[in-house]
Design a protein around this motif. Structure first.
Motif, PDB file in Angstrom:
ATOM      1  N   THR A 185     -22.599  -9.355 -22.081  1.00 25.28           N
ATOM      2  CA  THR A 185     -21.736 -10.399 -21.526  1.00 25.28           C
ATOM      3  C   THR A 185     -21.781 -10.398 -20.003  1.00 25.28           C
ATOM      4  O   THR A 185     -21.858 -11.456 -19.368  1.00 25.28           O
ATOM      5  N   ARG A 186     -21.751  -9.215 -19.413  1.00 19.17           N
ATOM      6  CA  ARG A 186     -21.798  -9.112 -17.950  1.00 19.17           C
ATOM      7  C   ARG A 186     -23.101  -9.693 -17.398  1.00 19.17           C
ATOM      8  O   ARG A 186     -23.090 -10.442 -16.412  1.00 19.17           O
ATOM      9  N   HIS A 187     -24.204  -9.376 -18.055  1.00 22.51           N
ATOM     10  CA  HIS A 187     -25.489  -9.921 -17.611  1.00 22.51           C
ATOM     11  C   HIS A 187     -25.537 -11.433 -17.769  1.00 22.51           C
ATOM     12  O   HIS A 187     -26.058 -12.146 -16.897  1.00 22.51           O
ATOM     13  N   LEU A 188     -24.978 -11.922 -18.863  1.00 22.12           N
ATOM     14  CA  LEU A 188     -24.982 -13.359 -19.134  1.00 22.12           C
ATOM     15  C   LEU A 188     -24.150 -14.110 -18.096  1.00 22.12           C
ATOM     16  O   LEU A 188     -24.567 -15.163 -17.573  1.00 22.12           O
ATOM     17  N   ILE A 189     -22.982 -13.574 -17.776  1.00 24.40           N
ATOM     18  CA  ILE A 189     -22.127 -14.200 -16.774  1.00 24.40           C
ATOM     19  C   ILE A 189     -22.797 -14.179 -15.407  1.00 24.40           C
ATOM     20  O   ILE A 189     -22.762 -15.166 -14.656  1.00 24.40           O
ATOM     21  N   GLY A 190     -23.437 -13.053 -15.084  1.00 23.57           N
ATOM     22  CA  GLY A 190     -24.155 -12.966 -13.811  1.00 23.57           C
ATOM     23  C   GLY A 190     -25.273 -13.989 -13.714  1.00 23.57           C
ATOM     24  O   GLY A 190     -25.479 -14.619 -12.663  1.00 23.57           O
ATOM     25  N   GLU A 191     -25.993 -14.195 -14.810  1.00 28.32           N
ATOM     26  CA  GLU A 191     -27.073 -15.181 -14.823  1.00 28.32           C
ATOM     27  C   GLU A 191     -26.519 -16.592 -14.657  1.00 28.32           C
ATOM     28  O   GLU A 191     -27.076 -17.413 -13.901  1.00 28.32           O
ATOM     29  N   ALA A 192     -25.412 -16.882 -15.351  1.00 29.96           N
ATOM     30  CA  ALA A 192     -24.801 -18.200 -15.237  1.00 29.96           C
ATOM     31  C   ALA A 192     -24.303 -18.456 -13.817  1.00 29.96           C
ATOM     32  O   ALA A 192     -24.461 -19.561 -13.272  1.00 29.96           O
ATOM     33  N   MET A 193     -23.700 -17.442 -13.201  1.00 28.02           N
ATOM     34  CA  MET A 193     -23.234 -17.596 -11.822  1.00 28.02           C
ATOM     35  C   MET A 193     -24.408 -17.858 -10.887  1.00 28.02           C
ATOM     36  O   MET A 193     -24.321 -18.686  -9.967  1.00 28.02           O
ATOM     37  N   GLY A 194     -25.519 -17.173 -11.102  1.00 26.57           N
ATOM     38  CA  GLY A 194     -26.707 -17.406 -10.278  1.00 26.57           C
ATOM     39  C   GLY A 194     -27.207 -18.830 -10.394  1.00 26.57           C
ATOM     40  O   GLY A 194     -27.602 -19.456  -9.393  1.00 26.57           O
ATOM     41  N   ILE A 195     -27.177 -19.374 -11.614  1.00 26.38           N
ATOM     42  CA  ILE A 195     -27.595 -20.773 -11.820  1.00 26.38           C
ATOM     43  C   ILE A 195     -26.675 -21.721 -11.063  1.00 26.38           C
ATOM     44  O   ILE A 195     -27.132 -22.650 -10.368  1.00 26.38           O
ATOM     45  N   LEU A 196     -25.366 -21.502 -11.178  1.00 22.47           N
ATOM     46  CA  LEU A 196     -24.407 -22.376 -10.504  1.00 22.47           C
ATOM     47  C   LEU A 196     -24.524 -22.265  -8.979  1.00 22.47           C
ATOM     48  O   LEU A 196     -24.425 -23.274  -8.261  1.00 22.47           O
ATOM     49  N   MET A 197     -24.729 -21.070  -8.477  1.00 25.17           N
ATOM     50  CA  MET A 197     -24.881 -20.882  -7.024  1.00 25.17           C
ATOM     51  C   MET A 197     -26.104 -21.623  -6.510  1.00 25.17           C
ATOM     52  O   MET A 197     -26.055 -22.264  -5.448  1.00 25.17           O
ATOM     53  N   ARG A 235     -27.725 -24.234  -8.031  1.00 27.95           N
ATOM     54  CA  ARG A 235     -27.652 -25.680  -8.267  1.00 27.95           C
ATOM     55  C   ARG A 235     -26.645 -26.369  -7.350  1.00 27.95           C
ATOM     56  O   ARG A 235     -26.863 -27.481  -6.889  1.00 27.95           O
ATOM     57  N   HIS A 236     -25.502 -25.700  -7.134  1.00 32.20           N
ATOM     58  CA  HIS A 236     -24.408 -26.359  -6.399  1.00 32.20           C
ATOM     59  C   HIS A 236     -24.218 -25.799  -4.995  1.00 32.20           C
ATOM     60  O   HIS A 236     -23.299 -26.241  -4.283  1.00 32.20           O
ATOM     61  N   HIS A 237     -25.052 -24.825  -4.603  1.00 35.05           N
ATOM     62  CA  HIS A 237     -24.979 -24.243  -3.255  1.00 35.05           C
ATOM     63  C   HIS A 237     -23.568 -23.733  -2.949  1.00 35.05           C
ATOM     64  O   HIS A 237     -22.956 -24.094  -1.931  1.00 35.05           O
ATOM     65  N   VAL A 238     -23.071 -22.918  -3.864  1.00 33.31           N
ATOM     66  CA  VAL A 238     -21.728 -22.354  -3.700  1.00 33.31           C
ATOM     67  C   VAL A 238     -21.843 -20.838  -3.608  1.00 33.31           C
ATOM     68  O   VAL A 238     -22.883 -20.241  -3.903  1.00 33.31           O
ATOM     69  N   SER A 239     -20.731 -20.204  -3.186  1.00 33.83           N
ATOM     70  CA  SER A 239     -20.711 -18.746  -3.074  1.00 33.83           C
ATOM     71  C   SER A 239     -20.524 -18.115  -4.456  1.00 33.83           C
ATOM     72  O   SER A 239     -20.246 -18.800  -5.450  1.00 33.83           O
ATOM     73  N   GLU A 240     -20.642 -16.798  -4.486  1.00 33.26           N
ATOM     74  CA  GLU A 240     -20.451 -16.073  -5.747  1.00 33.26           C
ATOM     75  C   GLU A 240     -19.038 -16.271  -6.281  1.00 33.26           C
ATOM     76  O   GLU A 240     -18.845 -16.518  -7.478  1.00 33.26           O
ATOM     77  N   GLN A 291     -17.031 -18.778  -5.687  1.00 30.14           N
ATOM     78  CA  GLN A 291     -16.880 -20.161  -6.122  1.00 30.14           C
ATOM     79  C   GLN A 291     -17.574 -20.405  -7.461  1.00 30.14           C
ATOM     80  O   GLN A 291     -17.068 -21.145  -8.306  1.00 30.14           O
ATOM     81  N   ALA A 292     -18.721 -19.757  -7.670  1.00 29.60           N
ATOM     82  CA  ALA A 292     -19.434 -19.897  -8.944  1.00 29.60           C
ATOM     83  C   ALA A 292     -18.603 -19.326 -10.092  1.00 29.60           C
ATOM     84  O   ALA A 292     -18.515 -19.924 -11.173  1.00 29.60           O
ATOM     85  N   PHE A 293     -17.976 -18.177  -9.839  1.00 22.91           N
ATOM     86  CA  PHE A 293     -17.134 -17.590 -10.877  1.00 22.91           C
ATOM     87  C   PHE A 293     -15.928 -18.482 -11.160  1.00 22.91           C
ATOM     88  O   PHE A 293     -15.514 -18.633 -12.314  1.00 22.91           O
ATOM     89  N   GLU A 294     -15.371 -19.087 -10.112  1.00 23.22           N
ATOM     90  CA  GLU A 294     -14.224 -19.981 -10.299  1.00 23.22           C
ATOM     91  C   GLU A 294     -14.624 -21.193 -11.125  1.00 23.22           C
ATOM     92  O   GLU A 294     -13.842 -21.675 -11.963  1.00 23.22           O
ATOM     93  N   LEU A 295     -15.845 -21.705 -10.935  1.00 25.04           N
ATOM     94  CA  LEU A 295     -16.335 -22.815 -11.758  1.00 25.04           C
ATOM     95  C   LEU A 295     -16.418 -22.403 -13.229  1.00 25.04           C
ATOM     96  O   LEU A 295     -16.039 -23.165 -14.122  1.00 25.04           O
ATOM     97  N   LEU A 296     -16.918 -21.203 -13.458  1.00 21.55           N
ATOM     98  CA  LEU A 296     -16.987 -20.686 -14.829  1.00 21.55           C
ATOM     99  C   LEU A 296     -15.592 -20.563 -15.448  1.00 21.55           C
ATOM    100  O   LEU A 296     -15.350 -21.000 -16.572  1.00 21.55           O
ATOM    101  N   ARG A 297     -14.687 -19.963 -14.691  1.00 25.58           N
ATOM    102  CA  ARG A 297     -13.333 -19.731 -15.193  1.00 25.58           C
ATOM    103  C   ARG A 297     -12.618 -21.045 -15.477  1.00 25.58           C
ATOM    104  O   ARG A 297     -11.937 -21.191 -16.498  1.00 25.58           O
ATOM    105  N   THR A 298     -12.794 -22.021 -14.583  1.00 31.20           N
ATOM    106  CA  THR A 298     -12.147 -23.317 -14.765  1.00 31.20           C
ATOM    107  C   THR A 298     -12.661 -24.010 -16.014  1.00 31.20           C
ATOM    108  O   THR A 298     -11.886 -24.575 -16.800  1.00 31.20           O
ATOM    109  N   ARG A 299     -13.989 -23.979 -16.214  1.00 34.27           N
ATOM    110  CA  ARG A 299     -14.552 -24.616 -17.404  1.00 34.27           C
ATOM    111  C   ARG A 299     -14.074 -23.900 -18.668  1.00 34.27           C
ATOM    112  O   ARG A 299     -13.796 -24.547 -19.688  1.00 34.27           O
ATOM    113  N   SER A 300     -13.961 -22.582 -18.601  1.00 28.41           N
ATOM    114  CA  SER A 300     -13.475 -21.821 -19.743  1.00 28.41           C
ATOM    115  C   SER A 300     -12.054 -22.229 -20.119  1.00 28.41           C
ATOM    116  O   SER A 300     -11.740 -22.439 -21.299  1.00 28.41           O
ATOM    117  N   GLN A 301     -11.186 -22.358 -19.114  1.00 24.76           N
ATOM    118  CA  GLN A 301      -9.797 -22.736 -19.371  1.00 24.76           C
ATOM    119  C   GLN A 301      -9.685 -24.178 -19.851  1.00 24.76           C
ATOM    120  O   GLN A 301      -8.921 -24.491 -20.762  1.00 24.76           O
TER     121      GLN A 301
END
Length: 230
Positions: free
Chosen positions: A178-190, A192-197, A199-209
């Protein structure tokens, strides 16, 4: 009961359990060992209670699952009681299901219809946790003796340690994945959207909620084809 031979076979079983690499394989080996090592045992399985619901794991015969589901439906039975952490007893036995039931009056007659003659349920536990019940069945009444109980207890003690170890290993492996998967997803978001680490995690968390989806499942979607655009 040849206890010397039993001890040798238990030692062999313990080595086999250590050699298993997955939780499912460990549980299957436990159930097979019950049939092989305990006199009178025709079938075995493990009943687990999760949030009040019954799960039937590693059954060696289809009627084991039917018995587990029946006990879950009726909320009674030796294996169901053995798996309940609040119950003080750790062993339950029905020596003869053809006799009038002294306990579990709803379960016993219906278990007879499944072809069960006698049965035992042992709590699987360690010092830290209670895991469920190891259940043993005979198609004939009167097959389980005091020696059968002793053999079942010894097997259940080894099984509980193997079960707990395999489950912990699986949980650790899942956490790493799970940790590796989340890290990979954050890298993709960073990227694609030119955001910080952060901010990428916040995008993940927001979509999850927003979607009421677990974080690892959101990450898995993003890592899939076209996931970052959704």
């Amino acid at each position: 009961m040849d206890w010397r031979l039993f001890a040798q076979r238990m030692a062999s079983m313990a080595r086999d359990l250590l050699a298993e690499h997955t939780l499912d394989a460990t549980l299957e080996q436990i159930s097979r060992s019950a049939v092989e090592l305990v006199d009178g045992c025709d079938a075995s399985g493990i009943l687990v209670l999760s949030e009040g619901r019954v799960r039937s794991l590693a059954p060696t015969d289809p009627f084991v699952t039917k018995s587990d589901m029946l006990q879950g439906e009726l909320r009674e039975g030796p294996c169901f009681d053995a798996a309940r952490p609040e119950h003080p007893e750790r062993l339950f036995r029905i020596p003869d299901l053809t006799a009038p039931p002294e306990r579990w009056p709803h379960f016993v007659p219906r278990a007879r219809e499944l072809g069960v003659g006698s049965m035992m349920g042992f709590l699987l536990y360690t010092r830290e946790q209670e895991l469920g019940a190891l259940n043993m069945y005979s198609r004939k009444p009167g097959m389980f003796t005091e020696d059968s109980e002793t053999a079942g207890w010894l097997l259940a003690s080894h099984a509980a340690v193997a079960f707990a170890t395999a489950r912990t290993d699986e949980q650790m492996q899942e956490a790493i994945t799970t940790r590796h998967l989340i890290g990979e997803a954050m890298g993709i978001l960073m990227g694609r959207h030119h955001v910080s680490e952060d901010q990428a995690f916040e995008l993940l968390r927001t979509r999850s909620q927003r979607t009421n989806t677990k974080l690892r499942d959101v990450a898995r979607e993003i890592c899939g084809p076209g996931g970052a655009e959704r």
